[in-house]
Structure formats: C-alpha cells, structure tokens
Design a protein around this motif. Structure first.
Motif, mmCIF file in Angstrom:
data_model
loop_
_atom_site.group_PDB
_atom_site.id
_atom_site.type_symbol
_atom_site.label_atom_id
_atom_site.label_comp_id
_atom_site.label_asym_id
_atom_site.label_seq_id
_atom_site.Cartn_x
_atom_site.Cartn_y
_atom_site.Cartn_z
ATOM 1 N N PRO A 159 0.929 -1.279 0.006
ATOM 2 C CA PRO A 159 0.017 -0.104 0.103
ATOM 3 C C PRO A 159 0.803 1.183 -0.077
ATOM 4 C CG PRO A 159 -0.705 -1.659 1.733
ATOM 5 C CD PRO A 159 0.565 -2.114 0.927
ATOM 6 N N PRO A 160 0.500 2.501 -0.629
ATOM 7 C CA PRO A 160 1.030 3.323 -0.570
ATOM 8 C C PRO A 160 1.408 4.085 0.644
ATOM 9 C CG PRO A 160 -0.719 3.599 -2.120
ATOM 10 C CD PRO A 160 -0.812 2.235 -1.391
ATOM 11 N N ALA A 161 0.711 3.926 1.669
ATOM 12 C CA ALA A 161 1.117 4.356 3.154
ATOM 13 C C ALA A 161 2.145 3.876 3.802
ATOM 14 C CB ALA A 161 -0.497 4.108 4.285
ATOM 15 N N LEU A 162 2.331 2.422 3.103
ATOM 16 C CA LEU A 162 3.507 1.579 3.940
ATOM 17 C C LEU A 162 4.604 2.135 3.295
ATOM 18 C CD1 LEU A 162 2.562 -2.175 4.403
ATOM 19 C CD2 LEU A 162 2.520 -0.121 6.169
ATOM 20 N N LEU A 163 4.731 2.178 2.138
ATOM 21 C CA LEU A 163 5.749 2.644 0.969
ATOM 22 C C LEU A 163 6.438 4.197 1.699
ATOM 23 C CD1 LEU A 163 4.721 1.868 -2.489
ATOM 24 C CD2 LEU A 163 6.464 0.673 -1.055
ATOM 25 N N GLU A 164 5.253 4.926 2.060
ATOM 26 C CA GLU A 164 5.473 6.409 2.346
ATOM 27 C C GLU A 164 6.481 6.197 3.630
ATOM 28 O OE1 GLU A 164 2.312 8.728 2.521
ATOM 29 O OE2 GLU A 164 1.689 8.516 0.544
ATOM 30 N N THR A 165 5.854 5.133 4.739
ATOM 31 C CA THR A 165 6.534 5.074 5.979
ATOM 32 C C THR A 165 7.855 4.616 5.822
ATOM 33 O OG1 THR A 165 4.281 4.707 6.907
ATOM 34 C CG2 THR A 165 5.832 4.054 8.341
ATOM 35 N N LEU A 166 8.052 3.622 5.078
ATOM 36 C CA LEU A 166 9.200 2.845 4.826
ATOM 37 C C LEU A 166 10.415 4.245 4.587
ATOM 38 C CD1 LEU A 166 8.285 -0.191 2.803
ATOM 39 C CD2 LEU A 166 9.553 -0.370 5.071
ATOM 40 N N THR A 167 9.954 5.047 3.497
ATOM 41 C CA THR A 167 10.805 5.971 3.167
ATOM 42 C C THR A 167 11.096 7.171 4.406
ATOM 43 O OG1 THR A 167 10.124 5.967 0.842
ATOM 44 C CG2 THR A 167 11.069 7.932 1.316
ATOM 45 N N GLY A 168 9.935 7.407 5.029
ATOM 46 C CA GLY A 168 10.179 8.180 6.059
ATOM 47 C C GLY A 168 11.144 7.884 7.109
ATOM 48 N N LEU A 169 11.070 6.333 7.366
ATOM 49 C CA LEU A 169 11.962 5.864 8.322
ATOM 50 C C LEU A 169 13.466 5.698 7.880
ATOM 51 C CD1 LEU A 169 9.393 3.401 10.090
ATOM 52 C CD2 LEU A 169 10.283 5.653 10.863
ATOM 53 N N GLY A 170 13.523 5.992 6.442
ATOM 54 C CA GLY A 170 15.164 5.720 6.077
ATOM 55 C C GLY A 170 15.106 4.143 5.776
ATOM 56 N N VAL A 171 13.919 3.378 5.459
ATOM 57 C CA VAL A 171 14.236 1.979 5.046
ATOM 58 C C VAL A 171 14.112 1.927 3.529
ATOM 59 C CG1 VAL A 171 13.408 -0.337 5.317
ATOM 60 C CG2 VAL A 171 13.140 1.192 7.298
ATOM 61 N N ASN A 172 15.350 2.078 2.770
ATOM 62 C CA ASN A 172 15.347 2.373 1.560
ATOM 63 C C ASN A 172 15.350 1.132 0.634
ATOM 64 O OD1 ASN A 172 15.204 5.316 1.780
ATOM 65 N ND2 ASN A 172 17.303 5.348 2.315
ATOM 66 N N HIS A 173 15.906 0.191 1.099
ATOM 67 C CA HIS A 173 16.242 -1.067 0.311
ATOM 68 C C HIS A 173 15.997 -2.207 1.122
ATOM 69 C CE1 HIS A 173 18.291 1.251 -2.866
ATOM 70 N NE2 HIS A 173 18.810 2.086 -1.764
ATOM 71 N N GLU A 194 7.010 -2.808 18.702
ATOM 72 C CA GLU A 194 7.595 -1.588 18.490
ATOM 73 C C GLU A 194 7.887 -1.231 16.942
ATOM 74 O OE1 GLU A 194 10.704 -1.184 21.379
ATOM 75 O OE2 GLU A 194 9.373 -0.996 23.011
ATOM 76 N N ALA A 195 8.646 -2.445 16.449
ATOM 77 C CA ALA A 195 9.199 -2.374 15.017
ATOM 78 C C ALA A 195 8.006 -2.076 13.988
ATOM 79 C CB ALA A 195 10.075 -3.284 14.711
ATOM 80 N N LEU A 196 7.042 -2.892 14.349
ATOM 81 C CA LEU A 196 5.771 -2.726 13.276
ATOM 82 C C LEU A 196 4.684 -1.808 13.715
ATOM 83 C CD1 LEU A 196 5.150 -6.617 12.939
ATOM 84 C CD2 LEU A 196 6.496 -5.023 11.628
ATOM 85 N N ALA A 197 4.864 -1.171 14.874
ATOM 86 C CA ALA A 197 3.808 0.045 15.086
ATOM 87 C C ALA A 197 3.504 1.067 14.140
ATOM 88 C CB ALA A 197 4.260 0.637 16.506
ATOM 89 N N PRO A 198 4.606 1.705 13.673
ATOM 90 C CA PRO A 198 4.388 2.712 12.642
ATOM 91 C C PRO A 198 3.914 2.103 11.422
ATOM 92 C CG PRO A 198 6.727 2.199 12.835
ATOM 93 C CD PRO A 198 6.262 1.397 13.809
#
Length: 473
Positions: free
Chosen positions: A36-50, A117-121
């Motif tokens: 989902p786009p919301a997950l992709l945005e969250t990954l980017t926002g947390l610096g999880v790029n690859h 904690e890791a999955l909360a955001p």
C-alpha cells in the motif's frame, strides 16, 4: 507438500522441504512490491530504502498468500519480512472484539515488545490496531485491549493461552499466523502450547515460520502446519558473518574475575552473559561497586524493570548489561560491538544466538568467550559445532593484549551506589559462578559452592524450560 525428495541435511538440521509451486523472483526494491502507498511512504520516512535479502526473497511470495519457511540470522530483517506481508494482507479488515485477524508468536517478552515496536508505525499507517500480550504485565489491561478490538496480536504462548482460557481471546478468525524464533519455541518447552494455538487458527490461513536457526526440533511444525512453503535461507549462522570476530580467551584462576571487570569497564557498551540469575546479580553488584555503570537483566526482574534496563542500555546510561540467556534473542541494540560469554554457553545454538546481538545489519563486532585452560577442549568442540574457528589467546588482567581485543581498562573504583569500593577477589573465591568454569567443574555462587556433575546441562535445560512454561521468561 511433496516429502519424497528431501535434501540431505547436515548434522543437527532437518532436510528443508521441497517446494511444488514455483517461487516468485526476489524484488529489487520495495516499490516493486504490491505494498500500500501508506506503507511505502512510512518505509521512506523511516529511512528504510532497500529490502534486506530475506525481505526481497520472501515478500513477493508472502504477499501472494504463500506459506513461508525463512531462515535468517538475527538482524537480517526478519521482522519486516513477515510484518509487511501480514499488515498488507489484513488491509482494511476490522477485527471484532476478542477476535484478532493476525497473530505473531514469539518466545520471550523482550522479543514481543521489540516486534511490536518495530511494526507499530506501519500498523498505524494502515490504521490497524495492534496489541502485545506477554507475562509480567497486567492481564486485565491486555484483556481490555482485546475486547476493544485488535487486528494484530503479538504474543508469548503462555500469556495468550491464559487469555484464551479466560475467554478474552479467540483465534478462529486469525487468517495469518507467524512464528518468530520458532526453534527457541521448541527448545524451551513451548511446543505443546504452540501446537495447541496453531490448531485454533483458521485451517485455510497463511502460516509463516521464521528463525535464525532451523533444526530437527522445528520439523514437526513444518510438516504439520506449512503447506507447499516458499523456503528461503540467508545468513545461516553468526559464524558465517564476515564482520564478526570470535575470540576464546584463556584465563587463569582468580584472575578471571579481574579480567571480566576490566572488560566491563571498557569505553563503550558490552553485553556479558552468565548462566544464572544469582550470578548475574552478584557480578552486577561488584561492577557497580567498582565504578562500572552495570545493570542486570534476567527472568527474576519484573517486566517494567526489564524494559527500563534495556532502555538505559540502548541510550547509554548503562554501559555493561549483565544477563542470562533471556537476552540472547530479541535484543537489538545499535552499535553494540562486543558480546562476552563470561560463562560459556551450553551448546552451539546458544552461542550463535548470543553472538547475534552484535554485528547486526552489516555492522562489525566481536564475541569473546572466557575459559580456563582446562576448558579449551570442550569449547573447541562447541565452536566446531557452530562452524567457527576462533582466535585463541591467553590473557591476564592489565595486559595490553586484553585491551587490544576487548578495549579492557582499569575501572575507576568509585562505587556508584555508595558504600565501600569492591575489593579484588582472593584466589579461588570468585563471588559468582566460575567466570568461564566449564560445566562439570565446581564453582562458587556466593552462597557456598555447588558441584555440577555430568547431568548439569540437562538439569539446567529442564529448569529453563520450566521457567518459560510458567511465563517467567
């Protein structure tokens, strides 16, 4: 699932099942996945790029609803590997009171809280409610959260069983089930509870089993609950990590105590493992009297104490964490570069999981094990079982070689809690068990010596399994 053609397994491991349905290719980027786009945005926002290798390999298949059997060492990214798939597949569904839709089973409180904690955001990004249920915390509060409705439950088996017995939770609507650190579930007496829980989830649901090691103890779960699974193995053990150094330090007599104290006083954090709660408390008390900012972590501490201690270790208020095997899994601390086995682990699996607290996610680190010269043969066998060739060095307190390997230095000697400074121990009178004393040799526990015979390891494992079944760990 086809069982007729199974690959020959090395000693101690079961043959991985063959997959009938072709496996989807690995994803090069998170954007290539059906997230989902919301997950992709969250990954980017947390610096999880690859994506890490285990994420890239398993996510295309788990997002398609396939069962997954994944092996990856701690720090390899297993939590997002199963978490992103679970949250995405639950999607916009809403749970009825007491009836979660997704379940993540883990063996310890620390790992449950870390997964939560890791999955909360990511859960928040999808507006999914998640609750963590573990022992040591008010069961009434957890029951209230389940009554309010939670799409995902992260749980230790004992506490979840209690909530089901109280009729505060039902699993018949669980569509996706994850077992994290499944081998430890088996090792520590959880298998009957785990199978009882898995028998209650939807029989047509998706199951994902992840672990840092896979051995024959896990074979029952694989054969009984996974259907035509995608099998992926990456970074099979801590011994294969090129950024991790392994040292066996041979020490002599009462000098073992001074060696441990100087290592704990290093400039930087260190995690020290001992066998028993009493030994942990004794060493912690001595270190603090020597001026070392040490804290104890074991199953005898309340959950708020354990949570506070871990937070202090992560933020640097505590620099020496002295722990039993309760910290051997589920403990992630950024930039932890030294793990010390003050008491050698009972087997190679314990060694690998203790070692996995350092050199995480591509960082470097060292694992040091203290043994007397008489314990080298036993330690060599353990290392061979782990697939590790350590560097063996004889050391003494105060020597430059000890400092070169571990960063050891003389402690300040200024007590942190008032009272007199700690005295250097007299020969043969260490106040906690042995510091590297091999199993089968006598050692001190502070309240009088106790001789451990040939069955000591089995007795220790039985006691540990009993503590876990009672929810103490």
């Amino acid at each position: 699932m086809t069982r007729s053609a199974r690959t020959t397994a090395p000693t101690g491991e079961f043959a991985l099942p063959d997959t009938v349905t072709p496996t989807l290719p690995a994803a090069a980027a998170f954007a290539d996945l059906d997230l989902p786009p919301a997950l992709l945005e969250t990954l980017t926002g947390l610096g999880v790029n690859h994506p890490f290798p285990i994420q890239a390999a398993t996510l295309p298949n788990s997002l398609a609803g396939r069962d997954v059997l994944g092996r990856g060492r701690t720090g390899s990214g297993k939590t997002l590997a199963f978490g992103l798939a679970l949250l995405t597949r639950i999607g916009s569904r809403r749970a009825e009171p007491k009836q979660p839709l997704g379940l993540i089973l883990v063996p310890t409180r620390e790992l449950a809280q870390q997964v939560g904690e890791a999955l909360a955001p990511y859960a928040q990004a999808l507006k999914l409610r998640m609750v963590t249920v573990v022992g040591g915390i008010s069961i009434g509060r957890q029951a209230g959260a389940l009554r309010a409705g939670a799409e995902v439950v992260v749980a230790t088996p004992g506490r979840l069983h209690d909530l089901i017995e109280r009729k505060d939770c039902r699993l018949d609507r669980v569509r996706i089930t994850v077992l994290d650190e499944a081998d430890q579930m088996c090792d520590m007496g959880f298998l009957p509870q785990v199978t009882e829980l898995l028998d209650q989830v939807r029989p047509d649901g998706q199951r994902m089993l992840f672990s840092a090691t896979l051995d024959r103890d896990v074979d029952l779960l694989v054969r009984r609950y996974l259907h035509d699974p995608v099998v992926h193995s990456v970074d099979p053990s801590a011994g294969a990590v090129t950024t991790m150094e392994h040292h066996v330090l041979t020490v002599h007599g009462a000098d073992r105590y001074a060696v441990t104290t100087e290592i704990a006083a290093r400039d930087g954090r260190v995690l020290l493992f001992l066998d028993t709660k009493h030994a942990v408390d004794q060493l912690t008390k001595h270190l603090r009297a020597s001026g070392v900012r040490a804290a104890a972590l074991h199953s005898g501490k309340s959950q708020p104490q354990r949570t506070r201690t871990l937070a202090q270790f992560k933020n640097g208020q505590v620099t020496a964490l002295v722990a039993t095997n309760v910290a051997a899994r589920g403990l992630h601390v950024d930039d932890l570069d030294l793990v010390v086995n003050v008491d050698p682990p009972s087997d190679h699996k314990d060694y690998l999981h203790r070692a996995g607290r350092t050199a995480r996610a591509g960082e470097s680190g060292s694992v040091v094990t203290l043994v007397p010269s008489s314990g080298r043969r036993e330690m060599s066998r353990l290392m061979a079982d782990a697939g590790i060739t350590p560097k063996i060095t004889a050391v003494r307190s105060g020597e430059a070689e000890l400092s070169r390997i571990t960063g050891a230095r003389t402690p300040s000697g200024v007590p942190l809690d008032g009272g007199p400074a700690a005295a250097r121990p007299k020969s043969g009178n260490a106040p906690f068990r042995g510091i590297g004393t091999p199993r089968g040799e006598s050692g001190r526990t502070g309240g009088g010596g106790s001789r451990r015979g040939g069955d000591a390891r089995k007795m220790a494992e039985a006691r540990r399994a009993a503590r876990v079944r009672r929810g103490s760990e």
